[in-house]
Scaffold this motif. Structure first.
Motif, short mmCIF file in Angstrom:
data_model
loop_
_atom_site.label_atom_id
_atom_site.label_comp_id
_atom_site.label_asym_id
_atom_site.label_seq_id
_atom_site.Cartn_x
_atom_site.Cartn_y
_atom_site.Cartn_z
N LEU A 120 0.85 -1.20 0.00
CA LEU A 120 0.00 0.00 0.00
C LEU A 120 0.89 1.24 0.00
O LEU A 120 1.80 1.35 0.83
CB LEU A 120 -0.90 0.01 1.24
N ARG A 121 0.63 2.15 -0.91
CA ARG A 121 1.45 3.36 -1.01
C ARG A 121 0.53 4.55 -1.19
O ARG A 121 -0.19 4.65 -2.17
CB ARG A 121 2.42 3.25 -2.20
N CYS A 474 -4.46 5.99 -2.33
CA CYS A 474 -3.65 4.83 -1.97
C CYS A 474 -3.55 3.89 -3.17
O CYS A 474 -4.56 3.56 -3.78
CB CYS A 474 -4.31 4.13 -0.78
N TYR A 475 -2.32 3.50 -3.51
CA TYR A 475 -2.10 2.54 -4.61
C TYR A 475 -1.84 1.17 -4.01
O TYR A 475 -0.96 1.01 -3.17
CB TYR A 475 -0.93 2.99 -5.48
N GLN A 476 -2.61 0.21 -4.47
CA GLN A 476 -2.51 -1.15 -3.89
C GLN A 476 -1.89 -2.08 -4.92
O GLN A 476 -2.39 -2.22 -6.03
CB GLN A 476 -3.91 -1.63 -3.51
N ASN A 477 -0.78 -2.72 -4.52
CA ASN A 477 -0.10 -3.72 -5.38
C ASN A 477 0.17 -3.19 -6.79
O ASN A 477 -0.03 -3.90 -7.77
CB ASN A 477 -0.93 -5.00 -5.46
N THR A 478 0.61 -1.95 -6.85
CA THR A 478 0.81 -1.32 -8.15
C THR A 478 2.27 -1.46 -8.58
O THR A 478 3.18 -1.14 -7.80
CB THR A 478 0.39 0.17 -8.07
N PRO A 479 2.50 -1.95 -9.81
CA PRO A 479 3.88 -2.14 -10.27
C PRO A 479 4.65 -0.82 -10.27
O PRO A 479 4.08 0.24 -10.54
CB PRO A 479 3.72 -2.68 -11.70
N GLU A 481 6.59 0.66 -12.33
CA GLU A 481 6.55 1.52 -13.52
C GLU A 481 5.28 2.34 -13.59
O GLU A 481 5.22 3.35 -14.28
CB GLU A 481 6.63 0.68 -14.81
N LEU A 482 4.24 1.89 -12.90
CA LEU A 482 2.95 2.57 -13.00
C LEU A 482 2.66 3.46 -11.80
O LEU A 482 1.62 4.11 -11.73
CB LEU A 482 1.83 1.53 -13.19
N ARG B 412 3.14 -2.54 -19.10
CA ARG B 412 3.69 -1.51 -18.20
C ARG B 412 4.07 -0.27 -18.99
O ARG B 412 4.98 0.46 -18.60
CB ARG B 412 4.94 -2.05 -17.49
N ALA B 417 0.19 3.47 -17.87
CA ALA B 417 0.36 4.56 -16.89
C ALA B 417 -0.75 5.59 -17.03
O ALA B 417 -1.28 6.10 -16.03
CB ALA B 417 1.73 5.21 -17.08
N VAL B 420 -3.83 4.26 -15.33
CA VAL B 420 -3.73 4.39 -13.87
C VAL B 420 -4.00 5.84 -13.46
O VAL B 420 -4.70 6.10 -12.47
CB VAL B 420 -2.34 3.91 -13.38
N GLY B 428 -10.25 6.99 -4.38
CA GLY B 428 -9.30 7.16 -3.30
C GLY B 428 -8.32 6.00 -3.15
O GLY B 428 -7.36 6.09 -2.41
N ARG B 429 -8.61 4.89 -3.84
CA ARG B 429 -7.67 3.75 -3.83
C ARG B 429 -7.66 3.13 -5.21
O ARG B 429 -8.73 2.90 -5.78
CB ARG B 429 -8.08 2.72 -2.77
N VAL B 430 -6.48 2.90 -5.72
CA VAL B 430 -6.31 2.29 -7.03
C VAL B 430 -5.70 0.90 -6.82
O VAL B 430 -4.66 0.77 -6.17
CB VAL B 430 -5.40 3.16 -7.93
N VAL B 431 -6.39 -0.11 -7.34
CA VAL B 431 -5.94 -1.49 -7.15
C VAL B 431 -5.51 -2.04 -8.50
O VAL B 431 -6.25 -1.91 -9.48
CB VAL B 431 -7.09 -2.35 -6.58
N VAL B 432 -4.33 -2.62 -8.54
CA VAL B 432 -3.84 -3.19 -9.80
C VAL B 432 -3.79 -4.71 -9.68
O VAL B 432 -3.25 -5.26 -8.70
CB VAL B 432 -2.45 -2.62 -10.16
N ALA B 444 -1.02 3.36 5.51
CA ALA B 444 -1.11 3.93 4.15
C ALA B 444 -2.50 3.78 3.55
O ALA B 444 -2.75 4.30 2.46
CB ALA B 444 -0.09 3.26 3.24
N HIS B 446 -6.18 4.34 2.40
CA HIS B 446 -7.13 5.45 2.28
C HIS B 446 -8.47 4.88 1.88
O HIS B 446 -8.60 4.26 0.83
CB HIS B 446 -6.66 6.50 1.27
#
Lengths: 509, 509
Positions: A120-121, A474-479, A481-482, B412, B417, B420, B428-432, B444, B446
């Motif tokens: 989580l970032r 919050c970015y979850q499990n995001t590579p 590069e992305l 990627r 990008a 994304v 509020g949260r982006v899941v990949v 972390a 949100h």
């Protein structure tokens, strides 16, 4: 929009055109389109520094225009321009540092309890176009190039300012300086725009692409716009600084030991800038009796300036407001405010001080007017007989930007601590043994307070002012590069981050 | 308030009494009176830990009551209780650490430019009584002892919870556990209170001493309360989590390479907890053609659970909502949702999947219903022909809590990008390459998003959730003895502080 001389009420002719709803739509859409260009932190920092330089370059012209429209004088306006440029550069440093991004990184932990944790970032992203409403009393520092604009740009938000009708020409000149700065920073000129006119302001708050509002002004105007912002199909944050009484408490022991100093200080504070500061001390709780009388005597005999207020309407409100308050039963006019026409400034006013026994405020609604802000050089002394009576008055006050207390030099006991705690409930800044006028631009500053001082819990001065224009993602499990650069392993932008619970400063470059 | 069995619709009799406006007034005043007791960080931490222990002690009884009232099952509710207790303990740690105080100290600097700087010390103080509205779908983690309550107590705010009518008995048992915990921590029982009934909720938001609101629920109910909070004479912050579509994008290359995995994952995600999660994926952008068909086939053939929804009203809304959407022109029911009565649970429903060509969403208003959240186990597949068509649909969406994207393993590039970045605008949260269900309690995290996902920029999960209940105060030139302990020289409480621009961690004890 006519440019009016507040010293005489005369017009210097048109300075700007009122924007139509279509003009506002064009400005907001153009600003919205610059979001991607503004995404680069370094370009934003460059823009803010170029804006400071551009304002300094045009300084003489801007100060002359601002003085002609506000009568605040060259000394004050020179200081205000320096403060404005300092704010812009401070926010440039902040944008570059990435501190405002509040990065938190929690690495994946398959063994976490009660459940495995993904990677989580979190960082913060700009909200979008910010509408800024310029203030009458700070034609630079809280207007077109002021703190709201600077903090919004630092956060990555394009800005559309609704200029204040008291100083349209100053607004036009500052808008020009901002566009010049954008060109120098390689950014589109539309990252900032300025519109004029009351209806334009309403259209700006209603525009679907407006994402947040910063406002400095009156309770009536601010509340009306807050209501519009809240009633939109998609409500938006409204960070308004409305009205503030800024109570001051003088303890019995302070009056007994420092009467002359406090009285003289008060006279300087409530008349500074002719009382046209949002942090003007508007109510002073002063002990009844001889010690308090000595404070009054010092305040009344201090030399105070006469001069023109920001506009003729404000002058009328000041004269009517002080008259109405003075006419209340039990209110004494210890220094009579009023008109003070001079040859070169026929619209001048002279400061005044009212006094009322604290008991009167407990009696009924009629004296509540004394607890409403009266803009201009007037303050109300409330004479209390005992601490209980003093605290009863404090208990009836609404929120303020500041609350001030004057103690005796050795007054550091539990009662003093209790009084500081009471003042904390009332305000966003507590001042001890000083005066609230003067709002330092520093990281720890908080310029805001419980309603009606502010419509939110935010500050409009200081480093944390950028928080108003950002939202976390919050970015979850995001590579890698992305991810946005500030969240990538190796910290390529060198921003401070909290990683797995530990605050990590970037390596010095 | 009757306790209703959602499996049968039958009543188990009264579980609680609806509070009158007078009851609410009493509860809020009693809570307000505990503010001084709650000012001690360590007592708050003890309270939160005692609450976790008390809930665990009564766990069997609480879980049985919650299952009887929500039909969520023992496994899920056991997990939810563990999560709830984890949240309470996490916020206890936070309260003890003082991180939430966000202390900034700027020492006086007479040589500062453009003006001398006084001694400024900023920390955060609690807002006052917080009103919490319990959610239907998390009878523990987002209800009486949930994250809003835990974060508000950690911030030093007393809490009055408006219990959810779907699980009044669970609310009563949790209220008892919280009162027991207060006694164990040596705090007044009134630091928390629970009230029942719709009118009680309205009275709670209107009460002059209510200082902020935390809400989890529907767009209609949440917006009505937001409007009340904003229209008060003194408006208060309303942190509402309302509705969320949680869009998912499956790229063409992802469908080409991972169809079965994505389809199976989707089936599990939209039916988890019978689709009664605020982060249920409600809209899936899936390529048209054979690769997308393979995803659909995997989702349709996956085994999915039938079962009763949280209450009979919600069941009616689900059945009517899926029927109405399925009847729209061009919408295909690839898996038919509907009633699925079983002997022990006659009110059960079975999940469903709808599908529509992306082009239909561009045609007119009638298909907008597909973009509104439909609570329960249903998701809408939107089949797109090209990326432009896909992005056009994304461009019409309002805010969500989450946005998810499935890529191919090596996808990627700049287009990825860009996608994304588009999703960042929406949520509020982006899941990949995963699913949004499951909201990890971590610093972390949100949990919030653009309106209508949230009515503010705040989070209701994670360490920063305390920010909602605090406001900053700055002390200017205040003597050591009169400062709050966290601001004194020597840092007696050992809290992290930013001093003259440098972040300083406390010395380890």
């Amino acid at each position: 929009m006519l440019s009016i001389d507040p010293r005489t009420g005369g017009s210097r002719g048109p300075a700007a055109t009122e924007a139509t709803a279509a003009d506002v739509d064009t400005a907001v859409r153009a600003a919205h389109a610059t979001r991607t260009a503004l995404a680069d932190h370094r370009a934003r920092a460059e823009l803010l520094r170029a804006a400071a330089a551009s304002l300094e370059k045009d300084g003489a012209e801007i100060i002359a225009a601002a003085d002609a429209e506000t009568a605040l004088g060259h000394v004050r306006l020179t200081g205000e321009l320096a403060r404005t440029c300092h704010q812009l550069r401070t926010f440039a440093d902040l944008a570059e540092s990435g501190r405002h991004l509040e990065v938190i990184i929690d690495h994946a932990d398959p063994d976490a309890r009660p459940a495995p944790r993904p990677d989580l970032r979190r960082c913060k992203v700009p909200l979008g176009v910010v509408a800024v409403f310029a203030a009458s009393n700070f034609p630079l520092a809280f207007s077109v190039p002021g703190g709201d604009t600077a903090s919004a740009l630092a956060a990555g938000c394009p800005v559309v300012v609704k200029a204040h009708p008291d100083h349209p020409r100053t607004g036009v000149l500052c808008a020009r300086a901002l566009r010049t700065a954008a060109a120098q920073a390689g950014l589109p000129g539309d990252v900032t725009a300025v519109v004029h006119g009351l209806e334009a302001g309403v259209a700006l708050v209603r525009h679907p692409l407006t994402a947040a509002v910063g406002f400095t002004g009156s309770v009536r105007g601010g509340r009306a716009l807050f209501d519009i912002a809240s009633a939109r199909p998609r409500p938006i944050p409204f960070h308004g600084e409305l009205g503030s009484l800024n109570p001051v408490v003088v303890t019995a022991r302070a009056a007994a030991t420092r009467a002359a100093e406090i009285g003289t200080g008060l006279a300087a504070a409530y008349t500074q800038g002719l009382g046209q500061f949002c942090v003007k001390p508007g109510l002073v709780l002063l002990p009844a009796g001889a010690d308090g009388d000595a404070v009054v005597a010092a305040a009344v005999t201090a030399r105070v300036p006469s001069g023109p207020l920001l506009d003729p309407r404000m002058r009328e409100a000041f004269l009517a407001g002080t008259r109405a308050r003075a006419a209340l039963p039990g209110v004494e006019e210890v220094l009579a405010a009023g008109a003070a026409g001079a040859a070169d400034a026929p619209l001048s006013v002279r400061p005044g001080i009212l006094s009322v026994p604290a008991g009167r405020l407990a009696v009924g609604e009629v004296h509540r007017a004394l607890l409403d802000e009266c803009f201009g050089p007037v303050t109300v002394l409330v004479r209390y007989g005992c601490e209980a009576e003093r605290d009863a008055v404090l208990g009836t006050l609404t929120g303020s930007l500041t609350a001030t207390v004057h103690f005796a030099a050795d007054e550091r006991d539990a009662a003093a601590a209790d009084l500081v705690a009471r003042l904390t409930q009332l305000a966003g800044r507590v001042v001890v043994d000083g005066w609230p006028t003067g709002v330092t631009v520093a990281p720890a500053m908080h310029h805001g307070g419980p309603y009606p001082a502010s419509t939110s819990t935010s500050t409009s001065v200081g480093a944390t002012a950028t928080e108003r224009w950002l939202r976390p993602v919050c970015y979850q499990n995001t590579p890698q590069e992305l991810l946005p650069a500030e969240l990538r392993d190796g910290n390529p932008l060198g921003v401070p981050r909290t990683v797995d619970g530990v605050y990590v400063l970037p390596a010095p470059c």
